[in-house]
Structure formats: C-alpha cells, structure tokens
Design an enzyme around this catalytic site. Structure first.
Site, PDB file in Angstrom:
ATOM      1  N   GLN A 278      -8.514  -1.638  -2.170  1.00 56.41           N
ATOM      2  CA  GLN A 278      -9.092  -2.523  -0.752  1.00 56.41           C
ATOM      3  C   GLN A 278      -9.729  -1.452   0.738  1.00 56.41           C
ATOM      4  OE1 GLN A 278      -5.051  -3.003   1.496  1.00 56.41           O
ATOM      5  NE2 GLN A 278      -5.802  -4.421   2.383  1.00 56.41           N
TER       6      GLN A 278
ATOM      7  N   ASP B  10     -14.402   5.690  -9.221  1.00 59.53           N
ATOM      8  CA  ASP B  10     -13.295   4.992  -9.407  1.00 59.53           C
ATOM      9  C   ASP B  10     -12.922   4.716 -10.825  1.00 59.53           C
ATOM     10  OD1 ASP B  10     -10.585   3.618  -9.917  1.00 59.53           O
ATOM     11  OD2 ASP B  10     -11.426   2.559  -7.557  1.00 59.53           O
TER      12      ASP B  10
ATOM     13  N   TYR C 131       6.046   8.070  -1.986  1.00 56.90           N
ATOM     14  CA  TYR C 131       4.426   8.039  -1.388  1.00 56.90           C
ATOM     15  C   TYR C 131       4.463   8.868   0.038  1.00 56.90           C
ATOM     16  CZ  TYR C 131       0.964   4.832   1.202  1.00 56.90           C
ATOM     17  OH  TYR C 131      -0.169   5.058   1.458  1.00 56.90           O
TER      18      TYR C 131
ATOM     19  N   LYS D 182       2.525  11.763   1.493  1.00 55.72           N
ATOM     20  CA  LYS D 182       2.006  11.972   2.486  1.00 55.72           C
ATOM     21  C   LYS D 182       1.770  13.056   3.353  1.00 55.72           C
ATOM     22  CE  LYS D 182      -0.480   8.440   1.592  1.00 55.72           C
ATOM     23  NZ  LYS D 182      -2.325   8.971   0.896  1.00 55.72           N
TER      24      LYS D 182
HETATM   25  P1  NAD Z   1      -6.041   0.068  -3.688  1.00 53.44           P
HETATM   26  O1  NAD Z   1      -4.796   0.754  -4.272  1.00 53.44           O
HETATM   27  O2  NAD Z   1      -6.131  -0.499  -3.256  1.00 53.44           O
HETATM   28  O3  NAD Z   1      -6.799   1.588  -4.755  1.00 53.44           O
HETATM   29  C1  NAD Z   1      -7.291   2.496  -4.653  1.00 53.44           C
HETATM   30  C2  NAD Z   1      -7.680   2.901  -5.950  1.00 53.44           C
HETATM   31  O4  NAD Z   1      -7.837   3.922  -6.105  1.00 53.44           O
HETATM   32  C3  NAD Z   1      -7.759   1.534  -7.111  1.00 53.44           C
HETATM   33  O5  NAD Z   1      -8.982   1.034  -7.154  1.00 53.44           O
HETATM   34  C4  NAD Z   1      -7.555   2.471  -8.236  1.00 53.44           C
HETATM   35  O6  NAD Z   1      -7.871   1.555  -9.666  1.00 53.44           O
HETATM   36  C5  NAD Z   1      -8.628   3.594  -7.890  1.00 53.44           C
HETATM   37  N1  NAD Z   1      -7.475   4.532  -9.181  1.00 53.44           N
HETATM   38  C6  NAD Z   1      -6.264   4.693  -9.952  1.00 53.44           C
HETATM   39  N2  NAD Z   1      -5.813   6.061 -10.097  1.00 53.44           N
HETATM   40  C7  NAD Z   1      -7.283   6.601 -10.434  1.00 53.44           C
HETATM   41  C8  NAD Z   1      -7.770   8.130 -10.726  1.00 53.44           C
HETATM   42  N3  NAD Z   1      -6.412   8.744 -11.412  1.00 53.44           N
HETATM   43  N4  NAD Z   1      -9.131   8.297 -10.470  1.00 53.44           N
HETATM   44  C9  NAD Z   1      -9.615   7.298 -10.423  1.00 53.44           C
HETATM   45  N5  NAD Z   1      -9.336   6.081  -8.762  1.00 53.44           N
HETATM   46  C10 NAD Z   1      -8.484   5.688  -9.725  1.00 53.44           C
HETATM   47  O7  NAD Z   1      -5.409   1.562  -2.418  1.00 53.44           O
HETATM   48  P2  NAD Z   1      -5.785   1.424  -0.828  1.00 53.44           P
HETATM   49  O8  NAD Z   1      -5.334   0.303   0.022  1.00 53.44           O
HETATM   50  O9  NAD Z   1      -7.727   0.960  -0.680  1.00 53.44           O
HETATM   51  O10 NAD Z   1      -5.808   2.741   0.140  1.00 53.44           O
HETATM   52  C11 NAD Z   1      -6.890   4.106   0.038  1.00 53.44           C
HETATM   53  C12 NAD Z   1      -6.262   5.106   0.854  1.00 53.44           C
HETATM   54  O11 NAD Z   1      -5.458   4.978   2.214  1.00 53.44           O
HETATM   55  C13 NAD Z   1      -4.911   5.596  -0.427  1.00 53.44           C
HETATM   56  O12 NAD Z   1      -4.710   7.051   0.077  1.00 53.44           O
HETATM   57  C14 NAD Z   1      -3.308   4.596   0.015  1.00 53.44           C
HETATM   58  O13 NAD Z   1      -2.159   5.671   0.629  1.00 53.44           O
HETATM   59  C15 NAD Z   1      -4.759   5.234   2.147  1.00 53.44           C
HETATM   60  N6  NAD Z   1      -3.587   4.025   3.119  1.00 53.44           N
HETATM   61  C16 NAD Z   1      -3.800   2.526   2.609  1.00 53.44           C
HETATM   62  C17 NAD Z   1      -2.274   1.808   3.482  1.00 53.44           C
HETATM   63  C18 NAD Z   1      -3.093  -0.141   3.221  1.00 53.44           C
HETATM   64  O14 NAD Z   1      -2.398  -0.738   4.153  1.00 53.44           O
HETATM   65  N7  NAD Z   1      -4.832  -0.197   2.477  1.00 53.44           N
HETATM   66  C19 NAD Z   1      -2.174   1.721   4.494  1.00 53.44           C
HETATM   67  C20 NAD Z   1      -1.926   3.398   4.368  1.00 53.44           C
HETATM   68  C21 NAD Z   1      -2.523   4.356   4.443  1.00 53.44           C
HETATM   69  N1  SER Z   2       0.512   0.065   3.146  1.00 53.98           N
HETATM   70  C1  SER Z   2       0.391   0.717   2.698  1.00 53.98           C
HETATM   71  C2  SER Z   2       2.008   0.493   2.149  1.00 53.98           C
HETATM   72  O1  SER Z   2       2.183   0.340   2.419  1.00 53.98           O
HETATM   73  C3  SER Z   2       0.924   1.545   3.774  1.00 53.98           C
HETATM   74  O2  SER Z   2       1.166   3.055   3.917  1.00 53.98           O
HETATM   75  O3  SER Z   2       2.016   1.370   1.166  1.00 53.98           O
END
Ligand code: NAD
Ligand code: SER
Length: 311
Positions: free
Chosen positions: A12, A34, A138, A142
């Site tokens: 995302q 990825d 999670y 973190k």
């Molecule tokens: P996501 O789940 O949309 O994407 C994660 C990506 O990591 C995927 O494309 C997946 O294919 C890839 N992946 C999984 N396992 C893998 C591996 N072994 N090697 C390489 N790639 C791998 O996650 P996101 O929402 O884009 O989140 C990215 C970061 O931001 C994460 O650390 C998440 O905790 C953090 N985060 C996201 C949000 C949110 O609302 N989206 C909020 C807080 C923190």
């Molecule tokens: N959007 C994220 C979750 O719900 C916050 O880290 O996991």
C-alpha cells in the site's frame, strides 16, 4: 543525489512511495524490491526476500544506493493470525535491512505504527514519550523495531529515522491486512453499494492519515537536518482522529443515502480498543516541520473522486 532502495515496494505504501521518490529524485535513482511484481511495474526493480540478508546487501551494493527505506512487514490483523511468521518477517527482515545499511553505511528509514501503544497508554493526545506495553504481536515487533533502530544509531552511528504512522487511507493499492483497513473499504463500498458494514464498532476512535501526507512526511523527515532530530525512532504523526460514524458523515456530504451498519470482528476490535483515540504529533512538528494538508472532508472528497475515476 539520492539513490534509494525500497523493500515491500508492491504494498500500500511502497507502490506510491516509489512513484513519489522517482518524481523527486529521478526514475533511475529508486530501486523497488519485493517478493513479487506486477507485470506493468516500471523502472528499476529486483525480487528480494527481506528474510535473506545477503540478498538485501547484494542488491543495495549492486545499485550503489545511499538509502534503504524498509517497508516489508506483516500488518496488525495478519500478524495476529500468524504471530511466528510476523516475528520472523517483522524482526528478521528489519535486522537484515539494518545490517545491510550498517555494512554499506546507508541512511535508513522504516515506519513504526500507533500499534506501539497498548491499553495502559494514555488514550487522548498520546504523548511522544509514554507507556508502551502493546498487547499485539505487531505492537511488540514495532516497539522492538524502534529500539533496534535506536540501537544502530547509538552503537554504530547509523542515520536511522522513523515515524509512527496511523491508519493510512489511499486508493491506488489496497491495504495489506491492518486493523484500520475499514477506513479504506468504506469508500469503495460507498461508491459501489452506497452502504458499508463495519467490522469496527461504533464510537471507536483511531488515528488516520491520507497517503499524500504520509509520503510527504517520509521525504521531509529524511531530508531534515540531523542535528534537529531528538526522537528519530520514531515520531508520532497523525492528521485525523475518527470513528466509523465520522467517515459516514463525511461520505454523506457526497452520497446522502449512504448507510452504515456493524458486524464487529472481535479480534480487530480488541486491537483497535488497545490503541490511542488520538496521538500528539508536536515533536515531529517541532523537530522537522511535519504538517498534514488533508482533514477528513478534504480526504473524503479526493478519495471518492479518485475511486470513481478508477471504476
Ligand atoms: P503492505 O502489506 O501493503 O505491503 C507489504 C509488502 O511487503 C507487500 O508488497 C509484500 O509482498 C511485501 N513482503 C512481504 N513479505 C516479504 C518478504 N519476506 N520480503 C520482501 N517483501 C515482502 O504494507 P504497507 O501498508 O505498505 O506497510 C509498509 C510498512 O508501513 C510496514 O512496516 C507497516 O507496518 C507500516 N505501517 C503501515 C500502515 C498502514 O496503514 N498501511 C500504518 C502504520 C505502519
Ligand atoms: N494500519 C496499520 C494496521 O492497522 C497501523 O499500523 O495494522
């Protein structure tokens, strides 16, 4: 000139971050990585499994990058259904990415989350520094990840930086299995069916942010004067504190007949109840000028317009 490797680039955040970084620093200066890639993916891209430390190191070295932005992780709801996998990916992947950055002397960014907080954390205007006793895998990952990034800064002088993201709302790539995903689904369902059944209960507040603000925050933090950064790993940032009803009110300004019902998922509700209602972003504002341009109404207008364009 910056040259940046992004892990989890199909996700995302990653899918939009890579585009934004390429606009800012040039298409050849951003290497997406990825486990997989979409056929239509453009620009430099490598398949890298972050649980393989040598693979991260070799690709970073091959492309002569100066920065790693490490995004690959399992989000909160998915992590709760597979805690061992979450530990291996969220902690093992982070350690591998940090080691590559240490060996090659690279700047480092990884996002933390409001998931670092737990039921004993103050719920309103949660301070930058406060009790962090999360009750989810999670959250455990973190908190440990923030400490690990601090450790690499203090022990090795590595330039590690991070933010505690709230739930991110976007229209390009669907969210990957978090607790806050309802706040994306609600917009798609509003356009498609003019109704939404929320798995999060009425009156549950969580922090949220629109993707353009989230991406600008990464760039601003990474370009900030290092001497001004006191907290580094990681800064509270937020734009919106909202309940399912707040999203409904905002959507009804565009789709008056929109209806909200509830079918609460106990697992995700428990996670949501353990997180803050609203967090205090003042350290990020003071130390590197964090600001958010989108409130819930501006974001809603844009989300609905962009989803309509797509469908
Ligand atoms: P996501 O789940 O949309 O994407 C994660 C990506 O990591 C995927 O494309 C997946 O294919 C890839 N992946 C999984 N396992 C893998 C591996 N072994 N090697 C390489 N790639 C791998 O996650 P996101 O929402 O884009 O989140 C990215 C970061 O931001 C994460 O650390 C998440 O905790 C953090 N985060 C996201 C949000 C949110 O609302 N989206 C909020 C807080 C923190
Ligand atoms: N959007 C994220 C979750 O719900 C916050 O880290 O996991």
């Amino acid at each position: 000139m910056k040259k940046i490797l992004v892990t989890g680039a199909m996700g995302q955040i990653g899918s939009e971050l890579v585009r934004k970084l390429r606009e800012n620093y040039g298409p050849s200066n951003v290497i997406g990585t990825d486990l997989w890639k979409k056929e239509e993916t453009e620009g430099p891209f490598e398949i890298v499994d972050v649980t393989d430390g040598k693979a991260i190191h070799d690709v970073a070295k091959k492309h002569n990058v100066d920065t790693i932005m490490h995004l690959a992780a399992l989000l909160s709801a998915k992590a709760e259904s597979a805690p061992q996998l979450a530990w291996d990916l969220n902690m093992g992947g982070l350690m591998n990415a940090l080691e590559a950055a240490r060996e090659l002397d690279l700047q480092f960014f990884t996002p933390s989350s409001i998931g670092v907080f737990g039921p004993t954390t103050p719920k309103q205007n949660t301070p930058q520094e406060t009790t962090m006793r999360p009750t989810t895998m999670y959250g455990v990952n973190k908190v440990a990840g923030e400490l690990l990034c601090d450790y690499y800064y203090y022990r090795y002088g590595l330039d590690t930086r991070g933010v505690r993201y709230p739930g991110l709302i976007s229209y390009m790539t669907p969210p990957g299995g978090g607790t806050t995903d309802y706040a994306v689904e609600i917009y798609y369902e509003a356009i498609k069916h003019k109704k939404y059944t929320s798995y999060i209960a009425a009156n549950t507040y969580m922090d949220m942010m629109y993707m353009p603000d989230a991406l600008n925050a990464i760039i601003k933090l990474m370009e900030a004067d290092p001497d001004k950064l006191v907290h580094r790993n990681a800064y509270n940032i937020s734009a919106i504190s909202a309940t399912p009803e707040d999203f409904t009110d905002a959507i009804r300004k565009h789709i008056p007949e929109f209806e909200l019902t509830y079918d609460v998922d106990p697992v995700r509700q428990q996670i949501a109840d353990s997180w803050p209602d609203s967090i205090d972003s003042s350290a990020a504002k003071e130390e590197w000028g964090f600001e958010a341009a989108y409130d819930i109404d501006r974001m809603t207008a844009d989300m609905l317009a962009k989803i309509r364009e797509k469908s």
